[in-house]
Design an enzyme around this catalytic site. Structure first.
Site, PDB file in Angstrom:
ATOM      1  CB  VAL A  46      -0.821   0.139   1.083  1.00 27.62           C
ATOM      2  CG1 VAL A  46      -1.801   1.479   1.165  1.00 27.62           C
ATOM      3  CG2 VAL A  46      -1.740  -1.256   1.485  1.00 27.62           C
ATOM      4  CD  GLU A  58       6.796  -8.908   2.018  1.00 29.66           C
ATOM      5  OE1 GLU A  58       6.468  -7.548   1.832  1.00 29.66           O
ATOM      6  OE2 GLU A  58       7.748  -9.343   1.198  1.00 29.66           O
TER       7      GLU A  58
HETATM    8  N1  THU Z   1       7.628  -4.079  -1.243  1.00 29.63           N
HETATM    9  C1  THU Z   1       6.977  -4.834  -0.437  1.00 29.63           C
HETATM   10  O1  THU Z   1       5.892  -4.968  -0.523  1.00 29.63           O
HETATM   11  N2  THU Z   1       7.700  -5.964   0.075  1.00 29.63           N
HETATM   12  C2  THU Z   1       9.068  -6.031   0.180  1.00 29.63           C
HETATM   13  O2  THU Z   1       9.422  -6.841   0.828  1.00 29.63           O
HETATM   14  C3  THU Z   1       9.752  -5.034  -0.394  1.00 29.63           C
HETATM   15  C4  THU Z   1       8.994  -3.846  -1.252  1.00 29.63           C
HETATM   16  C5  THU Z   1       7.175  -3.001  -1.864  1.00 29.63           C
HETATM   17  C6  THU Z   1       7.130  -1.600  -1.365  1.00 29.63           C
HETATM   18  C7  THU Z   1       6.888  -0.680  -2.470  1.00 29.63           C
HETATM   19  O3  THU Z   1       5.533  -0.486  -2.784  1.00 29.63           O
HETATM   20  C8  THU Z   1       7.293  -1.601  -3.898  1.00 29.63           C
HETATM   21  O4  THU Z   1       7.608  -2.855  -3.142  1.00 29.63           O
HETATM   22  C9  THU Z   1       8.672  -1.066  -4.309  1.00 29.63           C
HETATM   23  O5  THU Z   1       9.705  -0.992  -3.032  1.00 29.63           O
END
Ligand code: THU
Length: 131
Positions: A46, A58
């Site tokens: 989000v 996560e």
């Molecule tokens: N992101 C995640 O949802 N989980 C992670 O472990 C690393 C990064 C998301 C955050 C952001 O919205 C996008 O990936 C790019 O960094």
């Protein structure tokens, strides 16, 4: 490492990923966290116009599990574009709730890696509060 059917977890991670709010990075992530009873709690990333307020998929999934009163995670499936593993912050947050198997899948649900969290985050920080 659990050999239970991964399909429901993968489906939940992909479904969550479809709801990702990622207009800034364009990088969509879905996560599905499983409890010992086989319950599944999903989350997506989000993002926010104030970039630093972004929540990773996560941590959203873990928060959903904890909100429902669960405190133990057995497996976490993470679905994203390529073969990206969880960021360091999410590793530490997952470590709070056991040593789940972390399964990395791509946008089509193909499994790329399966690792214990302790392998992804050795020497985890654990607080031993004074009594
Ligand atoms: N992101 C995640 O949802 N989980 C992670 O472990 C690393 C990064 C998301 C955050 C952001 O919205 C996008 O990936 C790019 O960094």
């Amino acid at each position: 490492m659990s050999d239970e059917n991964l399909s429901p977890l993968i489906e939940a991670a992909l479904a969550a990923r479809a709801n990702a709010h990622a207009p800034y990075s364009g990088f969509r992530v879905g996560a599905a966290a499983e409890t010992p009873d086989g319950e599944i709690f999903a989350g997506c990333n989000v993002e926010n116009a104030s970039y630093g307020l972004t929540n990773c998929a996560e941590r959203v999934a873990v928060a959903a599990a904890v909100t429902a009163g669960r405190r133990e995670l057995t497996r976490v499936v993470i679905a994203s574009e390529g073969k990206a593993g969880p960021c360091g912050a999410c590793r530490q947050v997952m470590a709070e709730f056991g040593d789940p198997e972390v399964v990395i899948v791509d946008g089509a649900g193909k499994v790329h890696r399966r690792r214990r969290l302790a392998e992804l985050l050795p020497e985890q920080f654990k607080l031993d509060p004074p009594r």
